[in-house]
Design a protein around this motif. Structure first.
Motif, PDB file in Angstrom:
ATOM      1  N   ARG A  70       0.535  -1.503  -0.473  1.00 29.77           N
ATOM      2  CA  ARG A  70      -0.512   0.029   0.432  1.00 29.77           C
ATOM      3  C   ARG A  70       0.760   0.948   0.205  1.00 29.77           C
ATOM      4  O   ARG A  70       1.609   1.228   0.501  1.00 29.77           O
ATOM      5  CB  ARG A  70      -0.719  -0.182   1.543  1.00 29.77           C
ATOM      6  N   ASN A 121       4.119 -10.866  -3.358  1.00 21.33           N
ATOM      7  CA  ASN A 121       3.613 -10.750  -4.209  1.00 21.33           C
ATOM      8  C   ASN A 121       5.168 -10.855  -5.205  1.00 21.33           C
ATOM      9  O   ASN A 121       5.988 -10.026  -4.393  1.00 21.33           O
ATOM     10  CB  ASN A 121       2.384  -9.334  -4.486  1.00 21.33           C
ATOM     11  N   ASP A 183      -0.399 -16.527 -10.150  1.00 14.40           N
ATOM     12  CA  ASP A 183      -1.102 -15.487  -9.876  1.00 14.40           C
ATOM     13  C   ASP A 183      -2.129 -15.129 -11.323  1.00 14.40           C
ATOM     14  O   ASP A 183      -1.339 -14.895 -12.308  1.00 14.40           O
ATOM     15  CB  ASP A 183      -0.271 -14.426  -9.574  1.00 14.40           C
ATOM     16  N   ARG A 207     -10.124 -13.131 -10.646  1.00 14.01           N
ATOM     17  CA  ARG A 207     -10.918 -12.558 -10.189  1.00 14.01           C
ATOM     18  C   ARG A 207     -11.786 -12.503 -11.319  1.00 14.01           C
ATOM     19  O   ARG A 207     -13.012 -12.866 -10.890  1.00 14.01           O
ATOM     20  CB  ARG A 207     -10.890 -12.007  -9.062  1.00 14.01           C
ATOM     21  N   GLU A 244     -17.143 -12.783  -3.194  1.00 20.04           N
ATOM     22  CA  GLU A 244     -17.737 -11.465  -2.763  1.00 20.04           C
ATOM     23  C   GLU A 244     -19.008 -12.768  -2.292  1.00 20.04           C
ATOM     24  O   GLU A 244     -19.772 -11.785  -2.166  1.00 20.04           O
ATOM     25  CB  GLU A 244     -17.368 -10.720  -4.333  1.00 20.04           C
ATOM     26  N   TYR A 263     -13.923 -10.709  -0.411  1.00 24.47           N
ATOM     27  CA  TYR A 263     -14.058  -9.679   0.327  1.00 24.47           C
ATOM     28  C   TYR A 263     -15.479 -10.457   0.891  1.00 24.47           C
ATOM     29  O   TYR A 263     -15.096 -10.353   2.289  1.00 24.47           O
ATOM     30  CB  TYR A 263     -14.600  -8.572  -0.757  1.00 24.47           C
TER      31      TYR A 263
HETATM   32  P1  C2E Z   1      -3.090  -9.957  -7.004  1.00 29.14           P
HETATM   33  O1  C2E Z   1      -1.579 -10.323  -6.184  1.00 29.14           O
HETATM   34  O2  C2E Z   1      -4.253 -10.370  -7.625  1.00 29.14           O
HETATM   35  O3  C2E Z   1      -4.225  -9.210  -5.279  1.00 29.14           O
HETATM   36  C1  C2E Z   1      -5.174  -9.655  -5.266  1.00 29.14           C
HETATM   37  C2  C2E Z   1      -5.625  -8.260  -5.575  1.00 29.14           C
HETATM   38  O4  C2E Z   1      -7.605  -8.668  -5.740  1.00 29.14           O
HETATM   39  C3  C2E Z   1      -5.634  -7.085  -4.419  1.00 29.14           C
HETATM   40  O5  C2E Z   1      -5.616  -5.894  -5.063  1.00 29.14           O
HETATM   41  C4  C2E Z   1      -6.958  -7.886  -3.568  1.00 29.14           C
HETATM   42  O6  C2E Z   1      -6.895  -6.387  -3.216  1.00 29.14           O
HETATM   43  C5  C2E Z   1      -8.215  -7.669  -4.968  1.00 29.14           C
HETATM   44  N1  C2E Z   1      -9.126  -8.361  -4.019  1.00 29.14           N
HETATM   45  C6  C2E Z   1      -8.701  -9.340  -3.092  1.00 29.14           C
HETATM   46  N2  C2E Z   1     -10.233 -10.241  -2.902  1.00 29.14           N
HETATM   47  C7  C2E Z   1     -11.259  -9.076  -4.143  1.00 29.14           C
HETATM   48  C8  C2E Z   1     -12.471  -9.475  -4.569  1.00 29.14           C
HETATM   49  O7  C2E Z   1     -13.417 -10.079  -3.648  1.00 29.14           O
HETATM   50  N3  C2E Z   1     -12.791  -8.026  -4.856  1.00 29.14           N
HETATM   51  C9  C2E Z   1     -11.981  -7.420  -5.597  1.00 29.14           C
HETATM   52  N4  C2E Z   1     -13.146  -6.449  -6.776  1.00 29.14           N
HETATM   53  N5  C2E Z   1     -10.838  -7.424  -5.792  1.00 29.14           N
HETATM   54  C10 C2E Z   1     -10.554  -8.063  -4.546  1.00 29.14           C
HETATM   55  P2  C2E Z   1      -4.419  -4.875  -4.305  1.00 29.14           P
HETATM   56  O8  C2E Z   1      -4.348  -5.394  -3.477  1.00 29.14           O
HETATM   57  O9  C2E Z   1      -5.212  -3.055  -5.517  1.00 29.14           O
HETATM   58  O10 C2E Z   1      -3.098  -5.598  -5.616  1.00 29.14           O
HETATM   59  C11 C2E Z   1      -3.340  -5.340  -7.056  1.00 29.14           C
HETATM   60  C12 C2E Z   1      -2.266  -6.173  -7.789  1.00 29.14           C
HETATM   61  O11 C2E Z   1      -0.671  -5.196  -7.423  1.00 29.14           O
HETATM   62  C13 C2E Z   1      -2.352  -7.975  -6.788  1.00 29.14           C
HETATM   63  O12 C2E Z   1      -3.236  -8.047  -7.793  1.00 29.14           O
HETATM   64  C14 C2E Z   1      -0.484  -7.866  -7.292  1.00 29.14           C
HETATM   65  O13 C2E Z   1      -0.199  -8.014  -8.716  1.00 29.14           O
HETATM   66  C15 C2E Z   1       0.075  -6.382  -7.201  1.00 29.14           C
HETATM   67  N6  C2E Z   1       0.846  -5.815  -5.977  1.00 29.14           N
HETATM   68  C16 C2E Z   1       0.694  -6.120  -4.222  1.00 29.14           C
HETATM   69  N7  C2E Z   1       1.056  -6.000  -3.393  1.00 29.14           N
HETATM   70  C17 C2E Z   1       2.667  -6.150  -4.283  1.00 29.14           C
HETATM   71  C18 C2E Z   1       4.007  -6.275  -3.462  1.00 29.14           C
HETATM   72  O14 C2E Z   1       4.506  -6.555  -3.201  1.00 29.14           O
HETATM   73  N8  C2E Z   1       5.112  -6.699  -4.956  1.00 29.14           N
HETATM   74  C19 C2E Z   1       4.267  -6.850  -6.165  1.00 29.14           C
HETATM   75  N9  C2E Z   1       5.456  -7.142  -7.644  1.00 29.14           N
HETATM   76  N10 C2E Z   1       2.895  -6.188  -6.981  1.00 29.14           N
HETATM   77  C20 C2E Z   1       2.432  -6.385  -5.716  1.00 29.14           C
END
Ligand code: C2E
Ligand code: MG
Ligand code: MG
Ligand code: MG
Length: 281
Positions: A70, A121, A183, A207, A244, A263
């Motif tokens: 974040r 990730n 992923d 998703r 969800e 969620y």
């Molecule tokens: P991801 O690894 O596929 O992570 C899952 C994403 O889906 C997260 O978005 C999460 O908040 C969201 N999500 C989980 N459950 C639900 C749901 O029920 N509904 C919906 N609409 N969304 C859901 P987030 O946090 O915005 O992260 C987006 C992407 O950013 C991640 O997808 C990952 O690819 C990347 N990311 C996040 N943290 C890191 C990190 O530390 N390093 C790297 N390289 N990439 C990261």
């Protein structure tokens, strides 16, 4: 891309940059503001990690958490990872940020006694500089987290790079006992040879397919079921992302997904919230 750049401007609280007169100028300034924010956050340790629960498909008990990075703008508004991670990659900072995530999250999880797993990730770029394997080893060593409790998530785009080098690094990680998950399965260049070659332990079904269960139930169901069968045949476990609704949950479990994330079971949140959260359903 233009929308993303304008989003940066707003997220960075710089909508005043329109005074540059041209959309191009505005976009470039917004981009520079975002780059500055990423650099500053790394220097001042202003990144945060939120954790989202992963639950057992049958009992719905928590089996692990995914670490999600974040970042907030100077004005305090959240900037989505989909916006700032590509910037960190282009600035050559993602390995350093990724190392911080690994150290911080493994230290936090080593202190949690109940044995739940930690998913982190990785960016494809982290496979390019040779630092990844030593970084993971050091994070495990320094935190004391058993390697079996760590799973690393990689998206399909990774597989476009130098495959021999990626393969060797994944082998080294697996030898340590770390789990490897693919992923967002189904959204990229889902080549069967990737699944085969890199020997993933787990597939995370994107998703978008879970969401499609509502709009296009039969097709989505067929695709998910086929993916589950494929993964299982190759000896992999299956997570479904973006769950969800209770209806999605029941169907995904019936189709053979052993872990669910979404969620319905909990949004990503700070680790301090763990003891207050009730994920039971
Ligand atoms: P991801 O690894 O596929 O992570 C899952 C994403 O889906 C997260 O978005 C999460 O908040 C969201 N999500 C989980 N459950 C639900 C749901 O029920 N509904 C919906 N609409 N969304 C859901 P987030 O946090 O915005 O992260 C987006 C992407 O950013 C991640 O997808 C990952 O690819 C990347 N990311 C996040 N943290 C890191 C990190 O530390 N390093 C790297 N390289 N990439 C990261
Ligand atoms: Mg992930
Ligand atoms: Mg994912
Ligand atoms: Mg995703």
């Amino acid at each position: 891309q233009a929308d993303a750049a304008l989003y940066h401007a707003k997220a960075a609280g710089r909508s005043d940059l329109a005074v540059y007169g041209s959309e191009m100028g505005e976009r470039m300034a917004a981009r520079r503001a975002l780059e500055a924010r990423v650099r500053a956050a790394l220097e001042r340790k202003e990144f945060e990690i939120h954790y989202q629960p992963l639950v057992d498909g049958v009992t719905h008990g928590i089996v692990g958490y995914e670490a999600l990075l974040r970042l907030r703008s100077d004005a305090g508004d959240p900037i989505p990872p989909a916006i700032f991670i590509p910037v960190a990659e282009e600035l050559g900072l993602i390995s350093e940020i990724g190392a911080w995530v690994l150290r911080t999250a493994t230290a936090a999880f080593a202190a949690i006694e109940d044995g739940c797993t930690l998913s982190v990730n990785l960016s494809a770029v982290q496979f390019e500089d040779g630092a990844l394997v030593p970084t993971v080893r050091a994070a495990l060593h320094e935190s004391g987290l058993p390697a079996q409790r760590l799973e690393l998530e990689i998206t399909e785009s990774l597989l476009l790079g130098d495959s021999r080098s990626v393969e060797m690094q994944i082998d080294a990680l697996k030898e340590m006992g770390v789990g490897i998950a693919m992923d967002d399965f189904g959204t990229g260049f889902s080549s069967l040879s990737y699944l085969w070659k890199y020997g993933f332990d787990r597939i995370k079904i994107d998703r978008s397919f879970v969401g499609a269960l509502d709009e296009n139930p039969e097709r989505a169901r067929d695709i998910i079921e086929t993916t589950v069968l494929l993964g299982q045949r190759l000896g992999m476990k299956i997570t479904a992302e973006g769950v969800e609704t209770a209806e999605q949950s029941a169907l995904l479990t019936q189709l053979g997904c052993d872990v669910l994330q979404g969620y319905l079971y909990g949004r990503p949140g700070p680790i301090a919230d763990f003891h207050r959260r009730d994920f039971g359903t």
